[in-house]
Design a protein around this motif. Structure first.
Motif, PDB file in Angstrom:
ATOM      1  N   SER A 118       3.998  -4.241   0.368  1.00  0.00           N
ATOM      2  CA  SER A 118       3.748  -2.813   0.076  1.00  0.00           C
ATOM      3  C   SER A 118       4.631  -2.310  -1.065  1.00  0.00           C
ATOM      4  O   SER A 118       5.278  -1.267  -0.952  1.00  0.00           O
ATOM      5  N   THR A 119       4.639  -3.033  -2.168  1.00  0.00           N
ATOM      6  CA  THR A 119       5.582  -2.680  -3.231  1.00  0.00           C
ATOM      7  C   THR A 119       4.907  -2.705  -4.596  1.00  0.00           C
ATOM      8  O   THR A 119       3.694  -2.928  -4.724  1.00  0.00           O
ATOM      9  N   LYS A 127       3.788   7.345  -4.977  1.00  0.00           N
ATOM     10  CA  LYS A 127       3.266   8.703  -4.883  1.00  0.00           C
ATOM     11  C   LYS A 127       4.151   9.633  -4.064  1.00  0.00           C
ATOM     12  O   LYS A 127       4.041  10.847  -4.171  1.00  0.00           O
ATOM     13  N   ALA A 128       5.009   9.085  -3.204  1.00  0.00           N
ATOM     14  CA  ALA A 128       5.831   9.919  -2.331  1.00  0.00           C
ATOM     15  C   ALA A 128       7.103  10.366  -3.039  1.00  0.00           C
ATOM     16  O   ALA A 128       7.649   9.649  -3.879  1.00  0.00           O
ATOM     17  N   ASP A 129       7.586  11.576  -2.683  1.00  0.00           N
ATOM     18  CA  ASP A 129       8.883  12.021  -3.169  1.00  0.00           C
ATOM     19  C   ASP A 129       9.893  11.981  -2.022  1.00  0.00           C
ATOM     20  O   ASP A 129       9.570  11.553  -0.915  1.00  0.00           O
ATOM     21  N   GLY A 207      -1.466  -3.293   2.071  1.00  0.00           N
ATOM     22  CA  GLY A 207      -2.533  -2.659   2.826  1.00  0.00           C
ATOM     23  C   GLY A 207      -3.531  -1.979   1.911  1.00  0.00           C
ATOM     24  O   GLY A 207      -3.147  -1.269   0.977  1.00  0.00           O
ATOM     25  N   ILE A 208      -4.805  -2.168   2.179  1.00  0.00           N
ATOM     26  CA  ILE A 208      -5.848  -1.583   1.342  1.00  0.00           C
ATOM     27  C   ILE A 208      -5.853  -0.061   1.447  1.00  0.00           C
ATOM     28  O   ILE A 208      -6.230   0.638   0.502  1.00  0.00           O
ATOM     29  N   GLU A 209      -5.405   0.476   2.589  1.00  0.00           N
ATOM     30  CA  GLU A 209      -5.399   1.928   2.775  1.00  0.00           C
ATOM     31  C   GLU A 209      -4.016   2.541   2.514  1.00  0.00           C
ATOM     32  O   GLU A 209      -3.728   3.645   2.980  1.00  0.00           O
ATOM     33  N   ASP A 210      -3.195   1.854   1.742  1.00  0.00           N
ATOM     34  CA  ASP A 210      -1.870   2.369   1.395  1.00  0.00           C
ATOM     35  C   ASP A 210      -2.003   3.611   0.511  1.00  0.00           C
ATOM     36  O   ASP A 210      -2.526   3.546  -0.593  1.00  0.00           O
ATOM     37  N   GLN A 211      -1.518   4.758   1.006  1.00  0.00           N
ATOM     38  CA  GLN A 211      -1.567   6.009   0.254  1.00  0.00           C
ATOM     39  C   GLN A 211      -0.269   6.283  -0.509  1.00  0.00           C
ATOM     40  O   GLN A 211      -0.192   7.242  -1.286  1.00  0.00           O
ATOM     41  N   ILE A 212       0.768   5.470  -0.280  1.00  0.00           N
ATOM     42  CA  ILE A 212       2.071   5.671  -0.911  1.00  0.00           C
ATOM     43  C   ILE A 212       2.189   4.846  -2.182  1.00  0.00           C
ATOM     44  O   ILE A 212       2.640   5.337  -3.229  1.00  0.00           O
ATOM     45  N   GLY A 237      -2.152   0.840   6.171  1.00  0.00           N
ATOM     46  CA  GLY A 237      -1.572   1.617   5.094  1.00  0.00           C
ATOM     47  C   GLY A 237      -0.291   1.020   4.561  1.00  0.00           C
ATOM     48  O   GLY A 237      -0.207  -0.196   4.325  1.00  0.00           O
ATOM     49  N   HIS A 238       0.751   1.858   4.444  1.00  0.00           N
ATOM     50  CA  HIS A 238       1.978   1.443   3.768  1.00  0.00           C
ATOM     51  C   HIS A 238       2.961   0.714   4.680  1.00  0.00           C
ATOM     52  O   HIS A 238       3.660  -0.193   4.234  1.00  0.00           O
ATOM     53  N   LEU A 239       3.036   1.117   5.946  1.00  0.00           N
ATOM     54  CA  LEU A 239       4.078   0.591   6.831  1.00  0.00           C
ATOM     55  C   LEU A 239       3.566  -0.598   7.644  1.00  0.00           C
ATOM     56  O   LEU A 239       3.256  -0.491   8.833  1.00  0.00           O
TER      57      LEU A 239
END
Length: 260
Positions: A118-119, A127-129, A207-212, A237-239
């Motif tokens: 996830s990197t 995208k995250a702050d 992950g294909i659904e990673d939003q981060i 997702g991300h985790l």
């Protein structure tokens, strides 16, 4: 408790296992060594030794002053030197994956294999702050974006428990400062030109659904690292440590045990 003093900072670390090849586990933004408890158990049972630690700004590690990306990287090298680890398998998640890319490009002789989870190679994909909100509900809303929607729906109690831990850290003041320092250390980082220097066999999991971090960042890593393989994972997702835990342990174990 074990600490390595680094100037005005102290890096908390743990080791597991008595013998066998080393696996170094490097976590992501604000996360701690505790996330690796079950993975370490699986690896130790398979004959490996594990090193996990809290990055500056996370968990038990202290950081009175601001720091940069080079300090996050050198902390790993100094831990290896302190523990007389000449060579290690290396796994990094999210921010930890960026640290590991730098390590693998600059110290190839010390890397047995590389696992990037996830990197990304450059911060523009993130995208995250570092701001998690001023209420528990805001923390909960943000944390949910780190998972695939179906996971949140099926694991509301787990996600709520994680949000409570983050909110508790925000309320006590120990979380937000470290999160901001880590985020500042990652600002503008671009490792794309270094990917060709990574000589270790590399497994990339995303992950294909990673939003981060968009999964296209994983594809870029695969294109840039000479001896790599990419596994895109549907429905997560991300985790990955939470959403894909048992399969992640087996993917990692199979990879570091293989000789290809």
């Amino acid at each position: 408790m074990s600490f390595l003093k680094q100037g005005s900072s102290q890096i908390y670390y743990q080791t597991a296992g008595d013998s066998g090849p080393w696996v170094t586990l490097v976590n992501g933004h604000t996360r701690t060594h505790k996330d690796f408890k079950m993975m370490s158990k699986v690896l130790v049972n398979a004959g490996f030794r594990c090193l996990s630690f809290d990055n500056r700004g996370s968990g038990e590690s202290t950081c009175e002053l601001e720091f940069g990306f080079p300090e996050l990287v050198s902390d790993v090298i100094n831990l290896w030197d302190e523990l007389d680890i000449s060579e290690s398998h290396l796994l990094g998640i999210s921010m930890g994956g960026m640290i590991c890319q730098k390590l693998a490009s600059e110290h190839p002789q010390r890397i047995s294999s590389l696992i990037l989870v996830s990197t990304t190679a450059h911060a523009e994909w993130i995208k995250a702050d570092s701001h998690w909100g001023t209420s528990f509900d805001e923390v909960m809303d943000k944390l949910e974006t780190y998972f695939a929607p179906v996971f949140v729906e099926k694991n509301k109690l787990l996600v709520k428990s994680m949000a409570k831990q983050i909110w508790s850290g925000i309320e006590t003041g120990s979380f937000s400062s470290g999160a901001s320092k880590q985020k500042a250390a990652m600002k503008g980082i671009d490792l794309s030109s270094m990917l060709q220097d990574i000589k270790a066999r590399t497994l990339i999991l995303h992950g294909i659904e990673d939003q981060i971090i968009d999964p296209r960042a994983g594809s870029e890593l695969d294109d840039g690292i000479p001896n790599s393989e990419l596994k895109l994972i549907d429905g997560v997702g991300h985790l990955l440590l939470a959403e894909y835990s048992q399969s992640l342990y087996q993917d990692v174990l199979s990879f570091i045990q293989s000789k290809r």
